[in-house]
Scaffold this motif. Sequence first.
Motif, mmCIF file in Angstrom:
data_model
loop_
_atom_site.group_PDB
_atom_site.id
_atom_site.type_symbol
_atom_site.label_atom_id
_atom_site.label_comp_id
_atom_site.label_asym_id
_atom_site.label_seq_id
_atom_site.Cartn_x
_atom_site.Cartn_y
_atom_site.Cartn_z
ATOM 1 N N UNK A 26 -4.248 7.401 1.957
ATOM 2 C CA UNK A 26 -4.655 7.973 3.231
ATOM 3 C C UNK A 26 -4.231 7.277 4.445
ATOM 4 N N UNK A 27 -4.146 5.767 4.206
ATOM 5 C CA UNK A 27 -3.441 5.081 5.436
ATOM 6 C C UNK A 27 -2.006 4.684 5.094
ATOM 7 N N UNK A 28 -1.392 4.984 3.996
ATOM 8 C CA UNK A 28 0.001 4.731 4.127
ATOM 9 C C UNK A 28 0.583 4.491 2.671
ATOM 10 N N UNK A 29 0.766 3.353 2.146
ATOM 11 C CA UNK A 29 1.275 3.297 0.693
ATOM 12 C C UNK A 29 0.576 1.995 0.186
ATOM 13 N N UNK A 30 0.707 2.044 -1.158
ATOM 14 C CA UNK A 30 0.267 0.899 -1.889
ATOM 15 C C UNK A 30 1.420 0.716 -3.183
ATOM 16 N N UNK A 31 1.597 -0.525 -3.353
ATOM 17 C CA UNK A 31 2.533 -0.782 -4.445
ATOM 18 C C UNK A 31 1.904 -1.909 -5.153
ATOM 19 N N UNK A 32 2.161 -2.199 -6.330
ATOM 20 C CA UNK A 32 1.655 -3.041 -7.224
ATOM 21 C C UNK A 32 3.017 -4.239 -6.961
ATOM 22 N N UNK A 33 2.825 -5.634 -7.241
ATOM 23 C CA UNK A 33 3.645 -6.618 -6.974
ATOM 24 C C UNK A 33 3.563 -7.268 -8.513
ATOM 25 N N UNK A 34 4.878 -7.297 -8.971
ATOM 26 C CA UNK A 34 5.037 -8.011 -10.487
ATOM 27 C C UNK A 34 5.633 -9.533 -10.340
ATOM 28 N N UNK A 43 -0.847 -3.052 0.429
ATOM 29 C CA UNK A 43 -0.928 -1.851 1.143
ATOM 30 C C UNK A 43 -0.040 -1.702 2.444
ATOM 31 N N UNK A 44 0.808 -0.994 2.677
ATOM 32 C CA UNK A 44 1.623 -0.953 3.890
ATOM 33 C C UNK A 44 1.194 0.309 4.800
ATOM 34 N N UNK A 45 1.070 0.017 5.958
ATOM 35 C CA UNK A 45 0.453 0.923 6.927
ATOM 36 C C UNK A 45 1.927 1.257 7.803
#
Length: 89
Positions: A26-34, A43-45
């Motif tokens: 809902x606020x933007x994007x989430x990506x896992x970090x390997x 979380x990127x807004x």
Amino acid sequence: MIYDMVRTWVEGWAVSRGTPAPVARPWGYYTEVADDPAEVGRHVFPEASEPLVRAAAEGVRASRTWMKMPAEPEEVEPWISPGWEVAWS
């Protein structure tokens, strides 16, 4: 337009680091970090607003999760829940 730019950036960031594709939130994007002991996910807004930042911060359960947004640290710091640290760099 800013949402498209942020989506493009976070998708490219994930590809360049070999991480899973970003997931819309809902606020933007989430990506896992390997393979980074300092960070497990981010979380990127596209925009920083108090309700969105609070929702994301309160939903995080894993330490070493970051939030990236277009805002000054002193603006965002009052919005985050206890346990978060603000990076001033």
